[in-house]
Design a protein around this motif. Structure first.
Motif, PDB file in Angstrom:
ATOM      1  N   ASN A 128      14.824  -7.901  -5.490  1.00 59.49           N
ATOM      2  CA  ASN A 128      15.346  -6.572  -5.781  1.00 59.49           C
ATOM      3  C   ASN A 128      15.474  -5.710  -4.523  1.00 59.49           C
ATOM      4  N   ALA A 129      15.318  -6.334  -3.354  1.00 61.15           N
ATOM      5  CA  ALA A 129      15.424  -5.574  -2.090  1.00 61.15           C
ATOM      6  C   ALA A 129      16.850  -5.135  -1.836  1.00 61.15           C
ATOM      7  N   ARG A 130      16.937  -3.955  -1.214  1.00 56.27           N
ATOM      8  CA  ARG A 130      18.283  -3.574  -0.774  1.00 56.27           C
ATOM      9  C   ARG A 130      18.706  -4.509   0.334  1.00 56.27           C
ATOM     10  N   ARG A 131      19.974  -4.681   0.455  1.00 54.00           N
ATOM     11  CA  ARG A 131      20.409  -5.520   1.554  1.00 54.00           C
ATOM     12  C   ARG A 131      20.212  -4.757   2.865  1.00 54.00           C
ATOM     13  N   LYS A 132      20.100  -5.531   3.918  1.00 54.49           N
ATOM     14  CA  LYS A 132      19.901  -4.910   5.219  1.00 54.49           C
ATOM     15  C   LYS A 132      21.121  -4.079   5.586  1.00 54.49           C
ATOM     16  N   LEU A 133      20.852  -2.862   6.009  1.00 53.28           N
ATOM     17  CA  LEU A 133      21.963  -1.954   6.295  1.00 53.28           C
ATOM     18  C   LEU A 133      22.083  -1.753   7.797  1.00 53.28           C
ATOM     19  N   LEU A 134      23.248  -1.945   8.326  1.00 47.85           N
ATOM     20  CA  LEU A 134      23.497  -1.670   9.746  1.00 47.85           C
ATOM     21  C   LEU A 134      23.747  -0.168   9.908  1.00 47.85           C
ATOM     22  N   CYS A 135      23.145   0.408  10.943  1.00 49.16           N
ATOM     23  CA  CYS A 135      23.330   1.848  11.174  1.00 49.16           C
ATOM     24  C   CYS A 135      24.287   2.030  12.346  1.00 49.16           C
ATOM     25  N   PRO A 136      25.405   2.723  12.131  1.00 45.55           N
ATOM     26  CA  PRO A 136      26.364   2.885  13.231  1.00 45.55           C
ATOM     27  C   PRO A 136      25.769   3.763  14.337  1.00 45.55           C
ATOM     28  N   THR A 137      26.037   3.421  15.602  1.00 44.31           N
ATOM     29  CA  THR A 137      25.566   4.240  16.749  1.00 44.31           C
ATOM     30  C   THR A 137      26.760   4.580  17.623  1.00 44.31           C
ATOM     31  N   GLU A 138      26.630   5.688  18.304  1.00 49.40           N
ATOM     32  CA  GLU A 138      27.656   6.020  19.318  1.00 49.40           C
ATOM     33  C   GLU A 138      26.943   6.674  20.515  1.00 49.40           C
ATOM     34  N   THR A 139      27.552   6.530  21.693  1.00 47.82           N
ATOM     35  CA  THR A 139      26.934   7.022  22.936  1.00 47.82           C
ATOM     36  C   THR A 139      27.875   8.022  23.601  1.00 47.82           C
ATOM     37  N   HIS A 140      27.342   9.105  24.076  1.00 47.85           N
ATOM     38  CA  HIS A 140      28.172  10.043  24.862  1.00 47.85           C
ATOM     39  C   HIS A 140      27.288  10.685  25.936  1.00 47.85           C
ATOM     40  N   PRO A 141      27.900  11.105  27.068  1.00 49.57           N
ATOM     41  CA  PRO A 141      27.093  11.701  28.153  1.00 49.57           C
ATOM     42  C   PRO A 141      26.543  13.083  27.757  1.00 49.57           C
ATOM     43  N   ILE A 142      25.445  13.463  28.439  1.00 48.13           N
ATOM     44  CA  ILE A 142      24.848  14.782  28.154  1.00 48.13           C
ATOM     45  C   ILE A 142      25.708  15.855  28.810  1.00 48.13           C
ATOM     46  N   ASP A 143      25.832  16.949  28.103  1.00 47.85           N
ATOM     47  CA  ASP A 143      26.473  18.116  28.690  1.00 47.85           C
ATOM     48  C   ASP A 143      25.363  18.915  29.381  1.00 47.85           C
ATOM     49  N   ILE A 144      25.432  18.995  30.724  1.00 46.06           N
ATOM     50  CA  ILE A 144      24.356  19.667  31.483  1.00 46.06           C
ATOM     51  C   ILE A 144      24.841  21.028  31.964  1.00 46.06           C
ATOM     52  N   GLU A 147      19.592   8.260  32.678  1.00 48.46           N
ATOM     53  CA  GLU A 147      21.011   7.901  32.736  1.00 48.46           C
ATOM     54  C   GLU A 147      21.909   9.054  32.316  1.00 48.46           C
ATOM     55  N   GLY A 148      21.314  10.092  31.695  1.00 54.54           N
ATOM     56  CA  GLY A 148      22.128  11.240  31.299  1.00 54.54           C
ATOM     57  C   GLY A 148      23.022  10.950  30.104  1.00 54.54           C
ATOM     58  N   ARG A 149      22.514  10.129  29.140  1.00 50.16           N
ATOM     59  CA  ARG A 149      23.338   9.803  27.956  1.00 50.16           C
ATOM     60  C   ARG A 149      22.545  10.049  26.687  1.00 50.16           C
ATOM     61  N   VAL A 150      23.284  10.266  25.606  1.00 50.78           N
ATOM     62  CA  VAL A 150      22.689  10.425  24.276  1.00 50.78           C
ATOM     63  C   VAL A 150      23.241   9.341  23.369  1.00 50.78           C
ATOM     64  N   HIS A 151      22.345   8.592  22.675  1.00 49.04           N
ATOM     65  CA  HIS A 151      22.757   7.614  21.673  1.00 49.04           C
ATOM     66  C   HIS A 151      22.505   8.238  20.308  1.00 49.04           C
ATOM     67  N   SER A 152      23.547   8.385  19.483  1.00 53.50           N
ATOM     68  CA  SER A 152      23.391   8.954  18.137  1.00 53.50           C
ATOM     69  C   SER A 152      23.382   7.818  17.130  1.00 53.50           C
ATOM     70  N   ILE A 153      22.379   7.806  16.252  1.00 56.70           N
ATOM     71  CA  ILE A 153      22.268   6.772  15.216  1.00 56.70           C
ATOM     72  C   ILE A 153      22.395   7.470  13.858  1.00 56.70           C
ATOM     73  N   SER A 154      23.361   7.031  13.048  1.00 57.33           N
ATOM     74  CA  SER A 154      23.554   7.623  11.713  1.00 57.33           C
ATOM     75  C   SER A 154      22.781   6.793  10.699  1.00 57.33           C
TER      76      SER A 154
END
Length: 1792
Positions: A1036-1052, A1227-1234
């Motif tokens: 009855n387990a949920r199937r494994k779900l992939l979480c989309p990620t995206e990377t963008h540079p930091i605004d400094i 590295e000055g980057r942000v990885h966003s994980i939904s």
């Protein structure tokens, strides 16, 4: 012109001088047998027995009428047989009239100039030794009496009291008893006896006839108008007095017209009018010294040759009013000058230069001066060498002002002796030498010093090889005979009473010496020779010598101090007003004005051509700025930067251009030892001149090593050849541990040493001055001569040590003379202990390489004359002195002679260097102890610098402590430090300060080994397995779900640079008196309204964030500085007071060490901060620009996970959001994980595995690196986790009581003390959960049911706290959390009868190794922000907690108080052992004294021995059982017995416990006695106990400050009370200068210490006046509740009254109040100062009630209102002034 008419009637053997006109008298040449008639008075001349003793050439052709009147009066008195006293103002006129009379009447003269050194022997008889026999030689008074001469006594006011009365009987009855047994008898009595007895009989009775022609003419000044001793009444009554005032205006004018025929008559009249005005009574009333009228004649001669000379300049030479007067006197003189039209200084230019000097005749030279555009040539006296043309000396850089000064000196030199006045180091000596060389003079330098006697100036006694006594002429006398230029260096130092013996030499060029020798002016000598038809040889046999016509005196002096005392007291190194009316008559004065900046620049560049121009410019700018300022502090600094010092600095800079100017200036001014005010003034001046420290390599990075390789010594960057000495045994060899600071000093010394400088090392005691010097000389391989000075050092002992051998005086060379001869280094130690007037004779030795020794030899720098010691080229001096000022009660050697040496300040080593050095002294002493010692002594030294304590504790004391600990490691530090501090154990205030400082650094002085207060341990419940965590992989387990990620540079955005401010960290060790878990504590420098919101650590650095206003603090665990960055400008919206920010910190790791990320949760602001540079960058833009309302802020903000901040990445999420942001800072980057779930919280259980908690269902999800999630079985734990960290395997095994190796996580929640999840997160199989369950869940317990907590909070909690306050200590296997008191089982922790303390929180320490839990109380916060609701959102309890890198935890309470705690069991045990070791092993056990002695008997067979039925003690032997110290038998302390046997005999021992065990009744009696005395004292001053307690409140607040003030006042007292040497005493210590007088049998040859009576005529020493002004206006009372201002003002008034008690003789004070109603409300009158506490309290009452109601001042029965404060909450973000005011208890609104 007034014509002169005389009528002379001559008979065959008779000439009569008669007065015909009332103008003047022409005096013919007279011979014996003539009659002299003055008016109607006639005197018959007699033939003199010794015609060479009759004065000659004193009468010029004409005698003014006034003088004739005086001569007539003297003749009357002479005929009456009376002695006369000519009294009048200073100058040669009185002596001239006396000599004219004696010349007129053909009388032989015996002249004696009295001085303060004149003794009875100088007047009556002196012993001399001839052929081994001592016999008496008659002195002037006896010779005059017996030979019928006239005794001229000059300067009666100079003689010390009780010297002249020896002449009383001789004056009155012409009788005197002599030391050789003879008796002088008056002529009448003798002649009567002669009628009855034969001359042989009278001779056998030793009766000697006093001639009827014997007379005494005394010359003196009127005292008290002038300075001196008043006449003794019996002496005064024996004289007839005549006032000899200046010649009348008309007579003077006539003389002046004759002297200056080329000068306009009107100008002569103006000059004389000025002189007469300045001698008037009115001028005297203004305090102006008399004008030297007699010098006008010399001035007219100058004016005659230079009619274009300005009158004002001429007057400055006669009467240097700029130097001797203050502002008022200056204005008065200028007023008189303008009245007589003499202010012409600007109209008439001064001579500009000496153009040419050529020899014209023997002893004369033609000098050509340039005056404007005209050249004037005139004749001056010159030396016997060839004159050197001007401006040809390569070592003399001639500036315009110097050449003008030389030209003006040439003009004065034409007529009179000169005195050159100039500040220390301005080039007086150089100008004097240049002047002498221009005129071909040989210089005879004589260094004057304060104790110099008239004998030192004129003649000294010595012994011939056969033992006969003789007199040796001084350099002054030889200079006069040989026609040299006598250089009197330092006439400002020598006493006027001594200098007076030279007045006749300076005025008349005549001198009478002690051995009867007479020196005559050249023309008088020639006249005498012609009249008596004698050869030079014959005259010399009669002890008459001519003074060379070229002889001149050039005196050098420092400027008189306007307004200073006129006495030369040894303690006044600041100088005195030495230039009085008498000295004004002796010289013409020239002032060496300070060089202009351009001239000084030319001088520096001329003498040090390679100096960097910019450096010289900066230096000069600074020196001139200090010289021109009106600030006395800055002016005193300017004296340390004299031209001489600037040249020294520039020589060094030209050799070492990389050196910083700031260092050179600090060295020259000894800035390290300047008072704080002067140091601040110097730093400000340096900054104003843009002189900063050169950015060179930091001190600790430079290599300060020293090495000797191939005969070359290198210290730091300086190298030199090692010396090859002849006397190796004199090279010092000392135990020395190198440390960087001493190496720096030695490198500095070597630089100066190689430049040829003599060195001066100044420092506190015990800083290693001697060690440094010995090490320095050891490295250089230079032999040393050592000389230690003390207060009894005299000039004689400094140079030679006289001793008597076979009746002959032998002079032993002192170390100084040996060093000069052999080229050794002379080390002079304790130079500040000798009087500066003694050490100043080193000046000529250092400057010109010359010095005259007591035995007549002379040290010179180059070969030339006989009887000299040539200074060895390798000779050098190194002088050591303590720093000036209290508590070193020495003299200010640096102030007096500092600028002739190159100065080096030696300080205690810096902490690191001192630590390294102590490790070498005590290699086995634990580092922790050494660090405590270094820190504690560092603090005590800074307290000494600030004046809180008097004694400057030095490295020497620390070294002694460490040596003791090294040798006896069992003795505790707390005991050993008493070896140093027991000196202060009887001074209550000092003792308290010391104990506080030692306790602050963890030295447990006064603690007992039993004072251990560790928290009580309670048992933990048993560990139980409470379930499993499983990764759900079932159907009855949920199937494994992939979480989309995206990377963008930091605004400094940024950076902006904010100020990083450093505050001192007042860190206090907590284990001073007892041992507990708390290690140390300190306060953050934050204001009261601020709120702590986060604390975290990285390695040993603590970071604390606050949020009202937002700011960040960082500090090291054991550091001394707290760094703070205010971020108010970045978060300006807090000003509204509605938005309540909450900030968390994440410290970053390498390579971003020292940088942090700051996250604000509501606005999601992310800042990157660099705590080193202050750079602030914004990394993530705010997502919402709108200001969040309170309700929306409470619904959940943004969170930051910082578990992996050390790897420079952070995770952000929003509560109830579905997004993860991973920020990679490097590295000055942000990885966003939904995500597909809404988050409640996130736990980073590993770098690649994150545990997510869903917000609605509390389901847990594991996010792994392949970026897929797996759902867990929701049936497992629904607990909330606080911390998830992995335990080491051994700790895991200990916690679960089973051997286990597995991945694990420890977590803490509200239901358990700790939980351990075994196998999580790496193992996929089910993970076992082990729990230590709590009896009651923490979330059930209310947090505000405690009264204390309720009181602090002010209300119920409205939301969960944002900080969970729980940390895991993995190494110690502990979980520590901070709990409010309401959640702690206090009944189990404290016994029933103990009330729990008021605490901010308790630290709950769960120890999984020992299975124990304990609760450590955290003391209450000292202050709490008034924003209680905001506080309650931050933390459940009043503290925040974080783990420390060193093990243990740190807590910060809401008042900003930081505490470090040690919780680990192993660490605590180790610390407790160290702490007990520090206290030491003296635990009350008896100390047994054992004497081991060898009995000489050998052991036989062991046996029990006989039993003594009486059980008496037995010592030694081998018979009895139970004895001590015997052999064979059973007993104690012996040898060879079968076993030990104690028969119970008493051992006599010394016991500390016995000392301490004073019976209780003794204690009680002492207490009762003190209380009784206190009550009696109150009764005596009619003071109630309530009043006493009220007064104590104020008194106790300022006790320390009162102590500091009294320390300063004591130091003033100590210096003033120093005793002086009293000479010519009949008992005491033998005076070296009188050894020969002792040989001859004189009695008054001793000296002793005594209180020196003030010189008569010196101004009375009055107490200082002080007025204290206190603000008593209504506002003081009105606002006292806000900031305590009235209370502090009262404390200040109390401090003044207490500190000045018993100092009324030094300081007279009054206290007045000022308010809107008046400025002089009387609180304390100067003549009615309060004497006791009651009277002082009354003053304080008046002060209060004046503030309440200014109209009720006079009521004395007022009750003192108890002052209180009401803490009203200030505005949110502005720092409150209250805390600042409390830090400064004595700052108040009073001014002195």
């Amino acid at each position: 012109m007034i014509s002169t008419v005389s009528k002379v009637t001559a008979n065959k053997r008779k000439r009569t001088l008669q007065l015909e006109r009332p103008d003047c008298v022409l005096v013919p040449h007279l011979s014996a047998g003539d009659t002299v008639t003055i008016g109607e008075i006639t005197y018959k001349l007699k033939t003199p027995q010794n015609p060479e003793l009759v004065p000659v050439k004193h009468i010029s052709g004409t005698v003014p009428q006034t003088v004739a009147q005086h001569l007539r009066w003297i003749m009357q008195k002479d005929l009456l047989g009376q002695d006369v006293f000519l009294i009048g103002p200073p100058g040669p006129l009185r002596r001239s009239i006396a000599m004219q009379y004696l010349e007129l009447t053909k009388r032989e003269v015996e002249y004696v100039a009295l001085s303060r050194d004149t003794t009875e022997t100088d007047l009556k008889q002196r012993r001399e030794i001839r052929s081994g026999t001592a016999f008496y030689i008659d002195q002037c008074a006896v010779r005059a009496a017996t030979q019928g001469r006239v005794l001229v006594l000059e300067g009666l006011e100079k003689a010390e009291r009780n010297v002249l009365p020896v002449l009383n009987n001789l004056l009155e009855n012409r009788e005197m008893q002599l030391e050789d047994g003879r008796f002088l008898m008056s002529a009448e009595r003798y002649d009567k006896l002669l009628q009855e007895h034969t001359k042989e009989e009278l001779d056998s009775w030793k009766i000697v006839r006093v001639s009827e022609d014997f007379r005494v003419i005394a010359l003196g000044l009127p005292v008290p108008k002038y300075k001196g001793n008043p006449l003794d009444p019996p002496l005064r009554s024996r004289f007839q007095a005549r006032d000899i005032y200046y010649l009348p205006f008309k007579d003077q004018l006539e003389l002046l017209y004759t002297a200056g025929p080329n000068v306009a008559a009107e100008r002569v009249s103006q000059l004389l009018s000025l002189a007469t005005t300045l001698c008037s009574q009115e001028s005297s009333n203004l305090g102006l010294p008399d004008f030297p009228v007699d010098n006008l004649l010399a001035a007219l001669h100058v004016l005659n040759t230079f009619p274009m000379l300005s009158s004002q300049q001429l007057i400055q030479r006669l009467y240097p009013y700029n130097s001797i007067m203050g502002k008022d006197g200056h204005a008065a003189v200028e007023g008189v000058l303008s009245r007589f039209e003499l202010l012409d200084g600007r109209r008439h230019p001064a001579p500009s230069a000496v153009l040419h000097v050529s020899k014209s005749a023997e002893g004369r030279a033609d000098v050509t001066l340039r005056v404007v555009d005209k050249d004037v040539t005139f004749q001056v006296p010159a030396g016997n060498k060839e004159p050197r043309p001007p401006n040809t000396n390569p070592n003399f850089i001639c500036s315009p002002s110097h050449s003008q000064l030389t030209a003006e000196m040439m003009q004065s030199h034409m007529v009179k002796d000169i005195c050159l006045i100039g500040a220390k180091g301005c080039g007086k000596s150089v100008i004097a030498r240049e002047f002498a060389e221009m005129l071909g003079y040989s210089i005879e330098p004589v260094m004057l010093y304060q104790d110099m006697t008239a004998r030192d100036l004129l003649q000294q006694r010595y012994t011939l090889p056969n033992g006969d006594t003789a007199w040796r002429p001084s350099p002054l006398v030889t200079a006069a005979i040989e026609g040299k230029l006598l250089l009197l260096d330092g006439i400002h130092r020598v006493n006027l009473g001594t200098l007076a013996v030279l007045s006749r030499l300076l005025h008349d060029r005549e001198l009478d010496l002690y051995d009867g020798t007479k020196l005559l002016r050249w023309d008088r000598y020639q006249t005498l020779k012609e009249e008596l038809q004698l050869s030079d040889q014959q005259l010399q046999e009669r002890s008459i010598f001519p003074i060379h016509p070229s002889f001149r005196v050039l005196a050098l002096a420092e400027p008189p101090v306007v307004g200073a005392s006129t006495t030369n007291s040894s303690s006044s190194s600041r100088g005195q007003q030495w230039l009085g009316p008498e000295l004004l008559t002796m010289f013409l004065y020239h002032s060496g004005s300070p060089l202009a900046k351009a001239e000084e620049m030319g001088l520096i560049q001329g003498l040090t051509p390679s100096v960097p121009a910019e450096a010289a410019e900066h230096l000069l700018h600074l020196a001139h700025m200090l010289r021109k300022t009106n600030d006395p502090t800055a002016q005193s600094l300017a004296s340390s930067l004299s031209t001489r010092q600037l040249l020294r600095i520039c020589r060094r800079l030209s050799q070492y251009p990389e050196e910083s100017i700031m260092h050179a200036v600090n060295k020259a001014c000894l800035s390290r030892f300047l008072p704080s005010l002067a140091r601040a003034s110097l730093e400000k001046s340096l900054a104003d001149c843009s002189i900063q420290d050169a950015p060179g390599p930091a001190e600790h990075t430079r290599d300060y090593s020293c090495a000797v390789k191939d005969g070359v010594l290198t210290i730091g960057n300086v190298s030199t050849q090692v010396y090859k000495p002849n006397e190796k045994m004199k090279v010092p060899d000392v135990l020395f541990y190198d440390n960087p600071q001493h190496m720096m000093v030695m490198e500095d010394m070597l630089k100066d040493f190689l430049l040829g400088e003599h060195l001066l090392l100044v420092g506190n005691q015990g800083v290693g001055k001697n060690k440094i010097v010995d090490r320095f000389l050891h490295l250089l391989n230079r032999p040393r001569e050592y000389l230690q000075l003390h207060r009894d050092t005299t000039v004689q002992t400094l140079t030679l040590q006289p001793s008597v051998r076979d009746g002959i005086i032998i002079y032993e060379d002192s170390p100084l003379v040996k060093a000069v001869k052999l080229g050794h280094i002379l080390v002079i130690d304790e130079a500040d202990k000798a009087p500066t007037n003694v050490t100043c004779i080193l000046k000529t030795l250092v400057e010109s390489g010359e010095m005259i020794l007591a035995d007549g030899r002379r040290i010179i720098s180059a070969k030339g004359r006989p009887n000299t010691i040539v200074m060895h080229p390798d000779f050098r001096m190194i002088v050591l002195a303590n720093r000036p000022g209290f508590p070193f009660l020495g003299n200010d050697f640096f102030g007096a002679l500092g600028d002739i040496f190159s100065c080096h300040a030696v300080d205690n080593p810096k902490p690191q260097a001192e630590l390294a050095m102590l490790k070498q002294y005590g290699p086995d002493v634990p580092d922790a102890i050494l660090q405590k010692l270094v820190a504690a002594f560092g603090e005590l030294r800074s307290m000494a610098d600030q004046g809180t304590i008097t004694y400057p504790y030095s490295t020497r004391e620390v070294v002694n402590i460490v040596k003791h600990l090294q040798k006896f490691p069992g003795e505790g530090l707390a005991n050993v430090v008493r070896n140093v501090f027991d000196f202060d154990s009887y001074n209550k205030d000092t003792r308290e300060v010391l104990i506080e400082a030692l306790h602050k650094h963890g030295i447990p002085i006064g603690a007992k080994p039993s004072s251990v207060t560790l928290a009580k341990e309670l048992p933990l419940p048993e560990v139980k397995m409470t379930g499993y965590w499983t990764i759900n992989q079932g159907g009855n387990a949920r199937r494994k779900l992939l979480c989309p990620t995206e990377t963008h540079p930091i605004d400094i955005k940024g950076p902006v640079f904010l100020r990083v401010q450093g505050y001192p960290c007042n860190r206090q060790e907590s284990r001073a008196l007892s041992f507990s878990e708390e290690k140390a504590h300190w306060q953050l420098p934050m204001n009261e309204v601020n709120i702590i919101c986060d604390v975290t650590t990285k390695d040993d650095v603590l970071y604390v964030a606050t949020c009202n206003p937002v700011s960040l603090y960082s500090m090291k665990e054991g550091g001394e500085t707290i760094r703070s960055m205010e971020l108010y400008d970045v978060f300006p919206r807090t000003i509204s007071g509605v938005w309540q920010p909450f900030v968390t910190i994440a410290p970053l790791g390498s390579p971003l060490d020292g940088q942090v990320v700051l996250h604000e949760e509501q606005s999601n602001t992310v800042l990157h901060l660099d705590m080193e540079t202050g750079a602030v960058r914004r990394l993530i833009e705010e997502q919402s620009q709108t200001n969040c309302s309170t309700s929306s802020c409470l619904q959940g903000g943004h969170k930051m996970c910082r578990d992996f901040a050390h790897k420079n990445w952070l995770l952000f999420y929003k509560q109830d959001g579905n997004q993860l942001e991973v920020l990679d800072v490097l590295e000055g980057r942000v990885h966003s994980i939904s995500l597909l779930i809404n988050l409640k919280s996130v736990f980073l259980v590993a770098e690649d595995r994150w545990l997510l908690l869903e917000s609605n269902t509390n389901k847990k999800f594991l996010l792994t690196k392949p970026m897929h999630t797996a759902a867990e079985d929701p049936a497992v734990s629904h607990s909330q986790h606080s911390r998830l960290e992995q335990l080491p395997n051994e700790n895991l095994s200990a916690a679960l009581d089973q051997k286990i190796v597995s991945p694990n996580r420890i977590l803490a929640d509200t239901g358990s003390f700790a939980r351990i999840v075994v196998g999580f997160p790496d193992l996929m199989s089910p993970n076992e959960v082990y729990s230590f369950k709590r009896p009651v869940d923490l979330s059930v317990l209310k947090s505000s049911d405690s009264g204390a907590h309720m009181f602090l909070r002010g209300g119920l909690r409205s939301s969960p706290a944002k900080q969970d306050n729980c940390v895991g200590l993995l190494v110690a296997n502990q979980v520590v959390r901070a709990l409010p008191p309401s959640k702690v089982p206090l009944k189990e922790v404290y016994p029933k009868d103990v009330t729990p303390p008021m605490t901010a929180a308790y630290l709950e320490v769960t120890d999984l190794n020992s299975k124990k839990v304990k609760y450590i109380p955290v003391p209450r916060s000292r202050t709490v922000s008034p924003y209680t609701s905001w506080l309650s959102k931050v933390s459940e309890s009043d503290v925040l907690i974080a783990a420390l890198g060193s093990g243990g935890v740190v807590t910060v309470d809401m008042g900003g108080y930081v505490r470090l705690w040690e919780t680990g069991l192993d660490n605590l045990q180790r610390s407790l052992m160290e702490w007990r070791n520090m206290i030491g092993a003296e635990d009350g056990r008896p100390v047994q004294i054992t004497i081991q002695r060898d009995s000489g008997q050998d052991v036989t067979a062991p046996k029990h021995g006989k039993v003594d039925p009486s059980n008496a003690p037995h010592i030694g032997g081998n018979q009895w059982a139970g004895g001590t110290g015997g052999r064979d038998t059973a007993g104690l302390g012996g040898k060879g017995g079968p076993y030990r046997l104690d028969a119970g005999h008493k051992v006599y021992q010394v016991s500390q416990a016995e000392k301490d065990a004073v019976p209780e009744e003794v204690h009680r009696a002492a207490r009762e006695m003190a209380e009784k005395a206190f009550k009696e004292r109150l009764k005596e001053i009619d003071m109630s106990e309530y009043d006493a307690a009220t007064y104590e409140r104020f008194s106790n607040s300022v006790r320390r400050q009162v102590q500091s003030l009294r320390i300063i006042l004591d130091s003033l007292q100590a210096k003033g009370k120093e005793r002086q040497w009293l000479k010519n005493q009949a008992l005491g210590e033998l005076d070296d200068a009188k050894i020969i007088d002792g040989l001859t049998g004189e009695k008054a040859i001793y000296k002793r210490r005594g209180e020196l009576d003030p010189e008569l005529g010196s101004p009375q020493q009055k107490p200082k006046r002080l007025r204290v002004l206190a603000d008593v206006s209504g506002s003081m009372y009105r606002f006292n509740g806000v900031d305590g201002r009235l209370e502090r003002s009262m404390e200040a008034v109390c401090m003044v009254m207490e500190a000045l008690e018993n100092y009324e003789h030094k300081i007279k004070y009054d206290i007045v109040g000022h308010s809107g109603d008046g400025y002089d409300i009387e609180l304390v009158r100067a003549d009615q100062v309060p004497k006791n506490n009651k009277q002082r309290l009354k003053v304080l009452k008046v002060q209060v009630h004046t503030g309440i109601n200014p109209f009720i001042i006079t009521n004395s029965n007022l009750q003192l209102t108890v002052l209180s404060r009401s803490p009203s909450p200030p505005s949110p973000c502005r720092p409150s002034s209250r805390s600042w005011q409390r830090k400064r208890p004595t700052s108040t609104s009073w001014w002195c």
